[in-house]
Design a protein around this motif. Structure first.
Motif, PDB file in Angstrom:
ATOM      1  N   TYR A 115       4.231  -2.279  11.079  1.00 58.07           N
ATOM      2  CA  TYR A 115       3.536  -3.127  10.105  1.00 58.07           C
ATOM      3  C   TYR A 115       4.544  -3.939   9.288  1.00 58.07           C
ATOM      4  O   TYR A 115       4.326  -5.122   9.016  1.00 58.07           O
ATOM      5  N   ALA A 116       5.645  -3.313   8.901  1.00 54.29           N
ATOM      6  CA  ALA A 116       6.676  -4.000   8.122  1.00 54.29           C
ATOM      7  C   ALA A 116       7.232  -5.202   8.877  1.00 54.29           C
ATOM      8  O   ALA A 116       7.528  -6.243   8.278  1.00 54.29           O
ATOM      9  N   VAL A 117       7.353  -5.075  10.182  1.00 56.76           N
ATOM     10  CA  VAL A 117       7.855  -6.181  11.008  1.00 56.76           C
ATOM     11  C   VAL A 117       6.769  -7.238  11.199  1.00 56.76           C
ATOM     12  O   VAL A 117       6.993  -8.427  10.979  1.00 56.76           O
ATOM     13  N   GLU A 118       5.595  -6.797  11.580  1.00 52.47           N
ATOM     14  CA  GLU A 118       4.498  -7.701  11.927  1.00 52.47           C
ATOM     15  C   GLU A 118       3.940  -8.451  10.719  1.00 52.47           C
ATOM     16  O   GLU A 118       3.565  -9.619  10.828  1.00 52.47           O
ATOM     17  N   MET A 119       3.856  -7.785   9.589  1.00 47.11           N
ATOM     18  CA  MET A 119       3.144  -8.340   8.439  1.00 47.11           C
ATOM     19  C   MET A 119       4.053  -8.689   7.255  1.00 47.11           C
ATOM     20  O   MET A 119       3.568  -8.934   6.158  1.00 47.11           O
ATOM     21  N   HIS A 120       5.355  -8.697   7.467  1.00 43.50           N
ATOM     22  CA  HIS A 120       6.299  -9.007   6.385  1.00 43.50           C
ATOM     23  C   HIS A 120       5.854 -10.230   5.617  1.00 43.50           C
ATOM     24  O   HIS A 120       5.455 -11.204   6.229  1.00 43.50           O
TER      25      HIS A 120
ATOM     26  N   LYS B 145       4.293  -8.047   3.477  1.00 42.70           N
ATOM     27  CA  LYS B 145       3.421  -6.924   3.137  1.00 42.70           C
ATOM     28  C   LYS B 145       4.011  -5.640   3.691  1.00 42.70           C
ATOM     29  O   LYS B 145       4.731  -5.654   4.691  1.00 42.70           O
ATOM     30  N   GLN B 146       3.658  -4.530   3.040  1.00 45.11           N
ATOM     31  CA  GLN B 146       4.187  -3.256   3.524  1.00 45.11           C
ATOM     32  C   GLN B 146       3.278  -2.093   3.156  1.00 45.11           C
ATOM     33  O   GLN B 146       2.522  -2.153   2.199  1.00 45.11           O
ATOM     34  N   ILE B 147       3.382  -1.069   3.984  1.00 44.57           N
ATOM     35  CA  ILE B 147       2.759   0.222   3.718  1.00 44.57           C
ATOM     36  C   ILE B 147       3.923   1.185   3.563  1.00 44.57           C
ATOM     37  O   ILE B 147       4.868   1.149   4.351  1.00 44.57           O
TER      38      ILE B 147
ATOM     39  N   LEU C  71       0.873  -1.173   0.000  1.00 40.74           N
ATOM     40  CA  LEU C  71       0.000   0.000   0.000  1.00 40.74           C
ATOM     41  C   LEU C  71       0.911   1.223   0.000  1.00 40.74           C
ATOM     42  O   LEU C  71       1.707   1.403   0.924  1.00 40.74           O
ATOM     43  N   THR C  72       0.818   2.018  -1.057  1.00 41.62           N
ATOM     44  CA  THR C  72       1.642   3.220  -1.175  1.00 41.62           C
ATOM     45  C   THR C  72       0.764   4.439  -0.970  1.00 41.62           C
ATOM     46  O   THR C  72      -0.281   4.571  -1.610  1.00 41.62           O
ATOM     47  N   LEU C  73       1.189   5.307  -0.072  1.00 45.97           N
ATOM     48  CA  LEU C  73       0.479   6.561   0.202  1.00 45.97           C
ATOM     49  C   LEU C  73       1.249   7.680  -0.474  1.00 45.97           C
ATOM     50  O   LEU C  73       2.398   7.957  -0.117  1.00 45.97           O
ATOM     51  N   THR C  74       0.634   8.307  -1.478  1.00 43.00           N
ATOM     52  CA  THR C  74       1.305   9.368  -2.216  1.00 43.00           C
ATOM     53  C   THR C  74       0.758  10.735  -1.805  1.00 43.00           C
ATOM     54  O   THR C  74      -0.320  10.841  -1.227  1.00 43.00           O
TER      55      THR C  74
ATOM     56  N   CYS D 150      -0.787  17.913  10.052  1.00 48.54           N
ATOM     57  CA  CYS D 150      -0.941  16.969  11.171  1.00 48.54           C
ATOM     58  C   CYS D 150       0.405  16.336  11.531  1.00 48.54           C
ATOM     59  O   CYS D 150       0.603  15.119  11.350  1.00 48.54           O
ATOM     60  N   PRO D 151       1.351  17.134  12.031  1.00 47.89           N
ATOM     61  CA  PRO D 151       2.694  16.597  12.274  1.00 47.89           C
ATOM     62  C   PRO D 151       2.723  15.434  13.275  1.00 47.89           C
ATOM     63  O   PRO D 151       3.496  14.486  13.103  1.00 47.89           O
ATOM     64  N   ARG D 152       1.898  15.483  14.285  1.00 43.00           N
ATOM     65  CA  ARG D 152       1.877  14.379  15.257  1.00 43.00           C
ATOM     66  C   ARG D 152       1.320  13.109  14.620  1.00 43.00           C
ATOM     67  O   ARG D 152       1.836  12.016  14.831  1.00 43.00           O
ATOM     68  N   ASP D 153       0.294  13.256  13.807  1.00 44.29           N
ATOM     69  CA  ASP D 153      -0.308  12.087  13.168  1.00 44.29           C
ATOM     70  C   ASP D 153       0.617  11.461  12.131  1.00 44.29           C
ATOM     71  O   ASP D 153       0.631  10.243  11.979  1.00 44.29           O
ATOM     72  N   ILE D 154       1.415  12.261  11.430  1.00 42.10           N
ATOM     73  CA  ILE D 154       2.347  11.660  10.468  1.00 42.10           C
ATOM     74  C   ILE D 154       3.426  10.890  11.217  1.00 42.10           C
ATOM     75  O   ILE D 154       3.878   9.840  10.750  1.00 42.10           O
ATOM     76  N   GLN D 155       3.812  11.365  12.390  1.00 45.55           N
ATOM     77  CA  GLN D 155       4.787  10.614  13.200  1.00 45.55           C
ATOM     78  C   GLN D 155       4.199   9.267  13.620  1.00 45.55           C
ATOM     79  O   GLN D 155       4.883   8.240  13.563  1.00 45.55           O
ATOM     80  N   ILE D 156       2.957   9.279  14.044  1.00 37.60           N
ATOM     81  CA  ILE D 156       2.301   8.033  14.442  1.00 37.60           C
ATOM     82  C   ILE D 156       2.184   7.107  13.236  1.00 37.60           C
ATOM     83  O   ILE D 156       2.487   5.912  13.333  1.00 37.60           O
ATOM     84  N   LEU D 157       1.777   7.647  12.105  1.00 39.80           N
ATOM     85  CA  LEU D 157       1.652   6.841  10.895  1.00 39.80           C
ATOM     86  C   LEU D 157       2.997   6.231  10.506  1.00 39.80           C
ATOM     87  O   LEU D 157       3.065   5.053  10.143  1.00 39.80           O
ATOM     88  N   GLN D 158       4.068   6.992  10.598  1.00 38.74           N
ATOM     89  CA  GLN D 158       5.386   6.455  10.267  1.00 38.74           C
ATOM     90  C   GLN D 158       5.762   5.311  11.207  1.00 38.74           C
ATOM     91  O   GLN D 158       6.334   4.304  10.764  1.00 38.74           O
ATOM     92  N   GLN D 159       5.429   5.424  12.482  1.00 35.55           N
ATOM     93  CA  GLN D 159       5.699   4.341  13.422  1.00 35.55           C
ATOM     94  C   GLN D 159       4.844   3.118  13.095  1.00 35.55           C
ATOM     95  O   GLN D 159       5.322   1.978  13.139  1.00 35.55           O
ATOM     96  N   VAL D 160       3.577   3.347  12.751  1.00 30.93           N
ATOM     97  CA  VAL D 160       2.697   2.255  12.353  1.00 30.93           C
ATOM     98  C   VAL D 160       3.270   1.537  11.130  1.00 30.93           C
ATOM     99  O   VAL D 160       3.278   0.303  11.062  1.00 30.93           O
ATOM    100  N   ILE D 161       3.772   2.308  10.164  1.00 28.03           N
ATOM    101  CA  ILE D 161       4.358   1.720   8.955  1.00 28.03           C
ATOM    102  C   ILE D 161       5.542   0.830   9.318  1.00 28.03           C
ATOM    103  O   ILE D 161       5.692  -0.282   8.796  1.00 28.03           O
TER     104      ILE D 161
END
Length: 87
Positions: free
Chosen positions: A75-80, A82-84, A49-52, A61-72
């Motif tokens: 996710y890469a570790v948990e769902m390998h 698959k990736q966002i 899933l690519t977010l452009t 939303c600087p705080r939310d992009i930080q959270i999203l980056q951590q989620v990404i």
């Protein structure tokens, strides 16, 4: 799969986009915990899933992009393999 974040300037808007485009359950609400639960256990995610055009969201939303980056990262570790990714 690619999601274009052009014009997404709030946490509510990004979560609505995710809900609509990724087929999240009707009860899905605008929270990162609900996003995590949905992408790892509820919906069938695409291999990539690519977010452009995410820079406007990051500015608004600087705080939310930080959270999203951590989620990404998590996710890469948990769902390998698959990736966002931010594209």
């Amino acid at each position: 799969m690619t999601l274009d974040l052009t014009g997404i300037t709030s946490k509510a808007a990004i979560h609505q986009l995710f809900k609509e485009q990724l087929g999240f359950e009707e009860w899905y609400g605008p929270s990162w915990d609900a996003f995590w639960d949905s992408v790892v256990a509820i919906v069938e995610m695409p291999p990539v899933l690519t977010l452009t055009n995410w820079d406007e969201f990051a500015r608004c939303c600087p705080r939310d992009i930080q959270i999203l980056q951590q989620v990404i990262e998590d996710y890469a570790v948990e769902m390998h393999p698959k990736q966002i990714m931010l594209g």
